[in-house]
Motif scaffolding. Structure first.
Motif, mmCIF file in Angstrom:
data_model
loop_
_atom_site.group_PDB
_atom_site.id
_atom_site.type_symbol
_atom_site.label_atom_id
_atom_site.label_comp_id
_atom_site.label_asym_id
_atom_site.label_seq_id
_atom_site.Cartn_x
_atom_site.Cartn_y
_atom_site.Cartn_z
ATOM 1 N N HIS A 75 -17.757 -1.655 1.446
ATOM 2 C CA HIS A 75 -16.939 -2.775 1.907
ATOM 3 C C HIS A 75 -16.053 -3.192 0.737
ATOM 4 N N PRO A 110 -14.623 -9.327 4.150
ATOM 5 C CA PRO A 110 -15.004 -7.932 3.871
ATOM 6 C C PRO A 110 -14.245 -6.946 4.762
ATOM 7 N N PRO A 112 -14.684 -3.256 6.011
ATOM 8 C CA PRO A 112 -15.640 -2.144 6.042
ATOM 9 C C PRO A 112 -14.929 -0.792 6.003
#
Length: 156
Positions: A75, A110, A112
């Protein structure tokens, strides 16, 4: 328009004779053609944590490649990163698994990259789409395991 012209120059320059693989360069290819970027390598935890933070600009033919010790779930986020970036996530063969375009500067959300990611290339935001870099494109760099590389440093 200027950014597009620079991106196309990057692709055109890569179309000539290939030099040997070098730690300070990545090369990408796909059905769209080829491209080359001069890169900084972030291959230890401290370098990966710092990344491209606090930079106000980056040349359009430049980037940073993050290389991990083993494939893993990754991430990224944009905390303290001042410029929009495209993040190109690769597996251990150097095959692009995901492209995240135009990450928002200073955003802590975040991003991914997926499972089994060994390397991530960050370039200026918008360049991946302009050039055509997408899932399935292949990257070569001597920091990737050459014995399983989709495009090894030994190939022309």
């Amino acid at each position: 328009m200027r950014c597009f012209a620079v991106a196309m120059a990057c692709v055109a320059l890569a179309g000539g004779a290939w030099a040997e693989c070098s730690p300070d360069r990545v090369e990408l290819r796909g059905d769209w053609g080829t491209a080359r970027f001069t890169v900084e390598v972030a291959d230890d935890p401290d370098e990966r944590a710092l990344g491209l933070m606090h930079r106000e600009s980056m040349p359009s033919s430049a980037g940073m490649i993050f290389i991990y010790e083993a494939p893993q779930r990754v991430h990224f986020w944009m905390e303290n990163t001042l410029i929009p970036l495209d993040m190109i996530f690769m597996d251990e063969t150097g095959t692009v698994q995901r492209v995240y375009e135009n990450a928002i500067p200073l955003d802590r959300t975040p991003i991914p990259g997926g499972d089994d990611i060994l390397a991530v290339l960050e370039i200026n935001g918008g360049l991946a789409a302009q050039i055509g870099i997408s899932e399935g494109s292949e990257l070569r760099h001597p920091g990737l395991p050459q014995e399983v590389a989709a495009w090894s440093c030994a190939e022309e």
